[in-house]
Design a protein around this motif. Structure first.
Motif, PDB file in Angstrom:
ATOM      1  N   LEU A  76     -10.007 -15.735 -42.278  1.00  0.00           N
ATOM      2  CA  LEU A  76     -10.144 -14.435 -42.959  1.00  0.00           C
ATOM      3  C   LEU A  76     -10.737 -14.550 -44.361  1.00  0.00           C
ATOM      4  N   GLY A  77     -10.516 -15.678 -45.013  1.00  0.00           N
ATOM      5  CA  GLY A  77     -11.007 -15.823 -46.382  1.00  0.00           C
ATOM      6  C   GLY A  77     -12.390 -16.411 -46.478  1.00  0.00           C
ATOM      7  N   VAL A  82     -18.244 -14.589 -44.395  1.00  0.00           N
ATOM      8  CA  VAL A  82     -19.556 -15.162 -44.101  1.00  0.00           C
ATOM      9  C   VAL A  82     -20.194 -14.471 -42.904  1.00  0.00           C
ATOM     10  N   MET A  83     -19.394 -14.164 -41.869  1.00  0.00           N
ATOM     11  CA  MET A  83     -19.919 -13.478 -40.697  1.00  0.00           C
ATOM     12  C   MET A  83     -20.447 -12.087 -41.062  1.00  0.00           C
ATOM     13  N   ILE A  84     -19.689 -11.353 -41.876  1.00  0.00           N
ATOM     14  CA  ILE A  84     -20.122 -10.018 -42.290  1.00  0.00           C
ATOM     15  C   ILE A  84     -21.391 -10.104 -43.128  1.00  0.00           C
ATOM     16  N   PHE A 102     -24.290 -10.790 -40.837  1.00  0.00           N
ATOM     17  CA  PHE A 102     -24.581  -9.583 -40.068  1.00  0.00           C
ATOM     18  C   PHE A 102     -25.353  -8.577 -40.927  1.00  0.00           C
ATOM     19  N   ALA A 103     -24.991  -8.505 -42.226  1.00  0.00           N
ATOM     20  CA  ALA A 103     -25.643  -7.555 -43.123  1.00  0.00           C
ATOM     21  C   ALA A 103     -27.079  -7.940 -43.440  1.00  0.00           C
ATOM     22  N   GLN A 104     -27.461  -9.187 -43.155  1.00  0.00           N
ATOM     23  CA  GLN A 104     -28.829  -9.618 -43.441  1.00  0.00           C
ATOM     24  C   GLN A 104     -29.797  -9.300 -42.301  1.00  0.00           C
TER      25      GLN A 104
END
Length: 289
Positions: free
Chosen positions: A24-25, A30-32, A35-37
Motif C-alpha cells: 500500500l505504501g 507506483v501502480m497508480i 496508470f496515470a502516465q
C-alpha cells in the motif's frame, strides 16, 4: 502468556506491517502513477496545464484572476465568477463562503450573502453596460431588508408595525423605500441591534436580472474555471471595445469555446475562461501581423 507467544505475535504484526507497507505504501502508489502516465490520462494527472510557447500559464481546471495591481478587473479580458478561496482561486485555501440563504442582514465587520450578491451585480452591470438590478437588492447595491418592530400574532408575524428600519443602509443613507405599511422607514444607526424586529426582505420590481447568477456567486470550491455562456455573452461588447475588434469576432470565439453538457445531460453548458482569454490574445497577435 509466555515470552514465546508474545514474540510470535509481535513477529506476525511486524511481518504484516512490512507487507502492507510494501503493497500500500509503495506498490499501490507506483501502480497508480504508471496508470496515470497512459495516453489520454497523463495531461489530467499533470494538472491539465495550459502553456504557451512552453511557458505554463495556468490550469484548465482552476480559475484565475484577470485584474491589475489594484485588484481592478482588466477590461480586455473575460472575468470569471467570484472566488472565496483565499485571495481568489487559491488551491491551498479552497473553500466556500459558508453563507446561506438566511444571510440577509449585514454585520458590522462582514456583509451578508445578499449584500455580496447585490454589490457584485451592481459592479458587473456597471462594467458591462447593463442593469445590475436584481430582486431583494437596493439601487445602492445592498440587501433590501427591513426590520419591522411591533406587536406580533401567534405565528410571530408583526400585525401593526410601530417602527421600521432598513437594516443594511446605515445613516445618513436614504432608505430604499419611504414607508412600509404606513410607517416611515428609518436608516440604521451604526452599531444598533435591530434583532427584536421581524426581518422582511423586499422583492422589488426586478423579476429577470440581466446579470447571471454565476457572475455574483462563488462556487463551492472557489476554483471553478468556467462561466455560463450567458455571462460570457454579457462581456462581449466590453472586451471587444477594449481590444479594438468587432463584437462578432469575439462572440464567435465564445461560441467556439463553449462546451455542452457532459455526456449530453450532466451539468450545464460552460465556457472555460482561461482558454477563451488565451484565444483572444492569439486573435490579437494575428491581427497585429
Amino acid at each position: 502468556m509466555n515470552f514465546a507467544n508474545i514474540l510470535r505475535q509481535h513477529t506476525a504484526a511486524l511481518r504484516a506491517l512490512l507487507v502492507l507497507t510494501v503493497i500500500l505504501g509503495i506498490g499501490y502508489p507506483v501502480m497508480i502513477w504508471l496508470f496515470a502516465q497512459l495516453p489520454g490520462l497523463k495531461d489530467k494527472a499533470d494538472g491539465s496545464l495550459v502553456d504557451l510557447g512552453g511557458k505554463p500559464l495556468g490550469s484548465s481546471l482552476i480559475g484565475q484572476l484577470y485584474t491589475d495591481a489594484g485588484g481592478n478587473p482588466l477590461p480586455q479580458y473575460f472575468q470569471g465568477r467570484p472566488s472565496a478561496a483565499g485571495d481568489g482561486y487559491d488551491p491551498m485555501a479552497t473553500s466556500a463562503g459558508n453563507l446561506g440563504p438566511e444571510s440577509v442582514v449585514d454585520s458590522p465587520d462582514k456583509p451578508s450573502l445578499l449584500t455580496l450578491v447585490c454589490t457584485r451585480s451592481a459592479e458587473v452591470g456597471a462594467r458591462d453596460g447593463v442593469s445590475g438590478a436584481r430582486p431583494f437588492c437596493t439601487d445602492t447595491g445592498v440587501g433590501a431588508v427591513l426590520s419591522v418592530i411591533g406587536p406580533r400574532d401567534a405565528r410571530g408575524t408583526v400585525t401593526a408595525p410601530t417602527r421600521v428600519i432598513s437594516v443594511n443602509q446605515l445613516c445618513p443613507a436614504a432608505p430604499f423605500v419611504a414607508t412600509y405599511e404606513g410607517v416611515a422607514v428609518e436608516c440604521a444607526e451604526p452599531g444598533a441591534d435591530y434583532a427584536i424586529g421581524q426581518i422582511v426582505p423586499i422583492h422589488g420590481d426586478t423579476t429577470d436580472p440581466a446579470v447571471p447568477a454565476d457572475a455574483v456567486t462563488a462556487s463551492g470550491s472557489g476554483l471553478d474555471p468556467h462561466i455560463s455562456p450567458e455571462y460570457a455573452v454579457l462581456q462581449v461588447n466590453r472586451v471587444a471595445a477594449a481590444r479594438g475588434v468587432s463584437p462578432e469576432r469575439v462572440r464567435a470565439l465564445v461560441g467556439e469555446h463553449t462546451d455542452g453538457r457532459t455526456l449530453g445531460f450532466l451539468g450545464e453548458p460552460r465556457v472555460n475562461v482561461l482558454q477563451l482569454n488565451l484565444a483572444l490574445d492569439g486573435l490579437e497577435r494575428v491581427c497585429l501581423m
